[in-house]
Design a protein around this motif. Structure first.
Motif, PDB file in Angstrom:
ATOM      1  N   ASN A   1      30.302 -42.476 -33.337  1.00  0.00           N
ATOM      2  CA  ASN A   1      30.468 -42.939 -34.672  1.00  0.00           C
ATOM      3  C   ASN A   1      30.814 -41.324 -35.318  1.00  0.00           C
ATOM      4  O   ASN A   1      30.769 -40.652 -34.760  1.00  0.00           O
ATOM      5  CB  ASN A   1      29.143 -43.210 -35.289  1.00  0.00           C
ATOM      6  CG  ASN A   1      28.161 -42.149 -35.270  1.00  0.00           C
ATOM      7  OD1 ASN A   1      28.170 -41.218 -34.608  1.00  0.00           O
ATOM      8  ND2 ASN A   1      27.049 -42.278 -35.903  1.00  0.00           N
ATOM      9  N   TYR A   2      31.481 -41.723 -36.709  1.00  0.00           N
ATOM     10  CA  TYR A   2      31.937 -40.444 -36.961  1.00  0.00           C
ATOM     11  C   TYR A   2      32.154 -40.635 -38.811  1.00  0.00           C
ATOM     12  O   TYR A   2      31.763 -41.576 -39.487  1.00  0.00           O
ATOM     13  CB  TYR A   2      33.530 -40.231 -36.804  1.00  0.00           C
ATOM     14  CG  TYR A   2      34.466 -41.568 -37.238  1.00  0.00           C
ATOM     15  CD1 TYR A   2      35.236 -41.176 -38.589  1.00  0.00           C
ATOM     16  CD2 TYR A   2      34.732 -42.493 -36.644  1.00  0.00           C
ATOM     17  CE1 TYR A   2      36.032 -42.089 -38.825  1.00  0.00           C
ATOM     18  CE2 TYR A   2      35.375 -43.425 -37.205  1.00  0.00           C
ATOM     19  CZ  TYR A   2      36.096 -43.086 -38.291  1.00  0.00           C
ATOM     20  OH  TYR A   2      37.006 -44.320 -38.822  1.00  0.00           O
ATOM     21  N   TYR A   3      32.029 -39.325 -39.417  1.00  0.00           N
ATOM     22  CA  TYR A   3      31.941 -39.354 -40.677  1.00  0.00           C
ATOM     23  C   TYR A   3      33.218 -38.962 -41.247  1.00  0.00           C
ATOM     24  O   TYR A   3      34.116 -37.904 -40.744  1.00  0.00           O
ATOM     25  CB  TYR A   3      31.048 -38.208 -41.216  1.00  0.00           C
ATOM     26  CG  TYR A   3      29.524 -38.371 -41.034  1.00  0.00           C
ATOM     27  CD1 TYR A   3      28.845 -38.965 -42.228  1.00  0.00           C
ATOM     28  CD2 TYR A   3      28.987 -38.075 -39.920  1.00  0.00           C
ATOM     29  CE1 TYR A   3      27.694 -39.289 -42.069  1.00  0.00           C
ATOM     30  CE2 TYR A   3      27.543 -38.330 -39.923  1.00  0.00           C
ATOM     31  CZ  TYR A   3      27.120 -38.979 -40.874  1.00  0.00           C
ATOM     32  OH  TYR A   3      25.529 -39.211 -40.829  1.00  0.00           O
ATOM     33  N   ASN A   4      33.987 -39.892 -42.178  1.00  0.00           N
ATOM     34  CA  ASN A   4      35.203 -39.753 -42.774  1.00  0.00           C
ATOM     35  C   ASN A   4      35.163 -38.873 -44.005  1.00  0.00           C
ATOM     36  O   ASN A   4      35.575 -39.089 -45.119  1.00  0.00           O
ATOM     37  CB  ASN A   4      35.711 -41.259 -43.072  1.00  0.00           C
ATOM     38  CG  ASN A   4      37.103 -41.301 -42.657  1.00  0.00           C
ATOM     39  OD1 ASN A   4      37.842 -40.254 -42.677  1.00  0.00           O
ATOM     40  ND2 ASN A   4      37.550 -42.549 -42.781  1.00  0.00           N
TER      41      ASN A   4
ATOM     42  N   ARG B   1      31.386 -32.477 -38.272  1.00  0.00           N
ATOM     43  CA  ARG B   1      31.461 -33.915 -37.649  1.00  0.00           C
ATOM     44  C   ARG B   1      31.101 -33.754 -36.275  1.00  0.00           C
ATOM     45  O   ARG B   1      31.598 -33.046 -35.270  1.00  0.00           O
ATOM     46  CB  ARG B   1      32.881 -34.326 -37.577  1.00  0.00           C
ATOM     47  CG  ARG B   1      33.113 -35.856 -36.676  1.00  0.00           C
ATOM     48  CD  ARG B   1      34.605 -36.199 -36.739  1.00  0.00           C
ATOM     49  NE  ARG B   1      35.051 -36.735 -37.973  1.00  0.00           N
ATOM     50  CZ  ARG B   1      36.025 -37.338 -38.170  1.00  0.00           C
ATOM     51  NH1 ARG B   1      36.862 -37.618 -36.972  1.00  0.00           N
ATOM     52  NH2 ARG B   1      36.468 -37.815 -39.307  1.00  0.00           N
TER      53      ARG B   1
ATOM     54  N   TYR C   1      23.766 -39.113 -36.559  1.00  0.00           N
ATOM     55  CA  TYR C   1      23.638 -39.124 -37.989  1.00  0.00           C
ATOM     56  C   TYR C   1      23.161 -37.832 -38.777  1.00  0.00           C
ATOM     57  O   TYR C   1      22.056 -37.350 -38.382  1.00  0.00           O
ATOM     58  CB  TYR C   1      22.544 -40.207 -38.395  1.00  0.00           C
ATOM     59  CG  TYR C   1      23.010 -41.530 -37.594  1.00  0.00           C
ATOM     60  CD1 TYR C   1      23.555 -42.392 -38.503  1.00  0.00           C
ATOM     61  CD2 TYR C   1      22.445 -41.874 -36.393  1.00  0.00           C
ATOM     62  CE1 TYR C   1      23.884 -43.883 -37.887  1.00  0.00           C
ATOM     63  CE2 TYR C   1      22.730 -43.200 -35.867  1.00  0.00           C
ATOM     64  CZ  TYR C   1      23.431 -43.989 -36.630  1.00  0.00           C
ATOM     65  OH  TYR C   1      23.644 -45.082 -35.875  1.00  0.00           O
TER      66      TYR C   1
ATOM     67  N   PRO D   1      24.863 -35.665 -46.658  1.00  0.00           N
ATOM     68  CA  PRO D   1      25.967 -36.500 -46.810  1.00  0.00           C
ATOM     69  C   PRO D   1      25.889 -37.468 -47.489  1.00  0.00           C
ATOM     70  O   PRO D   1      24.693 -38.047 -47.889  1.00  0.00           O
ATOM     71  CB  PRO D   1      26.161 -36.765 -45.303  1.00  0.00           C
ATOM     72  CG  PRO D   1      25.593 -35.704 -44.439  1.00  0.00           C
ATOM     73  CD  PRO D   1      24.366 -35.113 -45.501  1.00  0.00           C
TER      74      PRO D   1
ATOM     75  N   GLU E   1      27.488 -43.056 -45.087  1.00  0.00           N
ATOM     76  CA  GLU E   1      26.924 -43.253 -43.859  1.00  0.00           C
ATOM     77  C   GLU E   1      28.307 -43.089 -42.939  1.00  0.00           C
ATOM     78  O   GLU E   1      29.307 -43.434 -43.240  1.00  0.00           O
ATOM     79  CB  GLU E   1      26.275 -44.759 -43.573  1.00  0.00           C
ATOM     80  CG  GLU E   1      25.225 -44.764 -44.277  1.00  0.00           C
ATOM     81  CD  GLU E   1      24.089 -43.956 -43.942  1.00  0.00           C
ATOM     82  OE1 GLU E   1      24.070 -44.180 -42.511  1.00  0.00           O
ATOM     83  OE2 GLU E   1      23.378 -43.448 -44.591  1.00  0.00           O
ATOM     84  N   PRO E   2      28.001 -42.831 -41.567  1.00  0.00           N
ATOM     85  CA  PRO E   2      28.981 -42.753 -40.539  1.00  0.00           C
ATOM     86  C   PRO E   2      29.539 -44.249 -40.259  1.00  0.00           C
ATOM     87  O   PRO E   2      29.029 -45.127 -40.534  1.00  0.00           O
ATOM     88  CB  PRO E   2      28.189 -42.205 -39.289  1.00  0.00           C
ATOM     89  CG  PRO E   2      26.791 -42.456 -39.506  1.00  0.00           C
ATOM     90  CD  PRO E   2      26.491 -42.674 -41.010  1.00  0.00           C
TER      91      PRO E   2
END
Length: 366
Positions: free
Chosen positions: A124-127, A132, A216, A229, A232-233
């Motif tokens: 998963n990743y954070y945009n 990251r 997360y 943050p 959500e990822p």
């Protein structure tokens, strides 16, 4: 005489028995005159007489053990197990000590110290512009497991610490959540940050079973303060093999193939940019370079094939991509042979679409 280990038991701690060489004994006889000189009535023995005979018997036992070890050495043994000491009567009213046991060869056990290391891509990743997580290292050593993520720090902020929840999934689809894991960094102001290893509650034997990792980010600390943050990822949709290939070509932070619909374009880092943006708002990749380096998206082709009624329809999709020149020549012949084989089997065995689709995917992922 070399060192011979002795035990009344059946083994030696820290050693393995590699060969049994047979039952052996050693014996020492005491002179019969020694006993004739003593009173026949034991109750009348003096303290000095008791001490004398005790010492005599102890010496006899030691000599019997030495004789036993000499016999063992001649047999090529380096240890004796099941050692026993007994007193026996011999002819002529003599008495002696008999030592017995089993001669063996032993070998020191190999060090059981074992280290298991696994590196798994984060799925998963954070945009957004936060640290990251892209990869997780798991190390198991002496029943202790430690983990450490790798983070991409696009802004090259001075990241001091990151608190995460880590979700691990094994091949049985069982999940384990490691909550509140705090990671600190020795080096800062660089794009790629390797966290220090942190101990966690994960059995060593579970490491080889882990197939998926999601991270997360709950909080992170910079020189400017503590941040949380506000989104959500996103789950990565590429297959594991495709993701690995994409990262090898486009960088360890790559999570998506470049796409454009005329109004927006998706960068390899996953960020959605407006059509007029020349470079990505997160990672700085240039759209022109991404457009020039777009490769064949076999997953898109396979998705078109999925659910078709027969292999003939699947072949039509394949031929369409071949006519477009999208498929590299090294794959074409194998793919066409797969389709032809599927068509032949379909005549006698019925529906072969799922089998053929699996073989098509293997062509690209093997």
């Amino acid at each position: 005489m070399g060192e011979i280990k002795l035990t009344s038991g059946e083994c030696f701690e820290g050693y393995d028995i590699v060969e049994y060489l047979g039952f052996i004994n050693g014996q020492i006889a005491l002179s019969s005159n020694f006993f004739k000189d003593l009173s026949a009535n034991i109750a009348e023995w003096s303290a000095q007489e008791n001490s004398t005979i005790t010492n005599k018997l102890e010496n006899a036992s030691e000599n019997a053990l030495e004789d036993l070890m000499r016999v063992a050495e001649k047999k090529g043994a380096n240890a004796i197990i099941g050692v026993e000491l007994n007193y026996a009567s011999f002819s002529g009213s003599a008495i002696g000590t008999v030592a017995s046991g089993t001669a063996v060869r032993i070998k020191k056990k190999e060090d059981l110290h074992k280290v298991i290391t696994s590196k798994i891509l984060v799925s998963n990743y954070y945009n957004m512009l936060i640290p990251r997580p892209v990869e997780l290292t798991i190390i198991g050593e002496d029943n202790v497991v430690k983990v450490a993520p790798v983070f991409y720090n696009y802004n090259q902020d001075e990241i001091k610490a990151v608190r995460c929840d880590i979700e691990l999934t094994n091949y049985y689809e069982e999940k384990l959540l490691l909550q509140g894991m705090d990671f600190v960094f020795e080096r800062n102001n660089i794009t790629k940050l390797q966290a220090e290893l942190v101990e966690c509650k994960l059995p060593v034997k579970a490491i080889p079973l882990i197939k998926d990792v999601k991270v997360y980010v709950k909080k992170y600390v910079t020189s400017k303060g503590v941040f949380v943050p506000d989104a959500e990822p996103i789950d990565i949709t590429l297959s594991k093999h495709s993701l690995e290939g994409l990262k090898q070509k486009r960088g360890r932070d790559a999570v998506e193939r470049y796409k454009s619909d005329g109004t927006t374009w998706i960068c390899n880092c996953g960020y959605i940019n407006a059509a007029g943006d020349e470079e990505c708002g997160i990672c700085g990749r240039k759209e022109e370079e991404l457009r020039m380096n777009v490769g064949f998206d076999y997953e898109e082709m396979c998705e078109r094939m999925r659910g078709l009624p027969n292999v003939s329809a699947m072949k039509d999709v394949l031929v369409d991509y071949i006519k477009q020149g999208a498929i590299d020549a090294k794959y074409r012949m194998e793919l066409l042979e797969t389709m032809e084989s599927g068509l032949q089997y379909e005549k006698t065995r019925g529906d072969m679409t799922e089998t053929v689709l699996e073989k098509v995917i293997k062509v690209f992922e093997s």
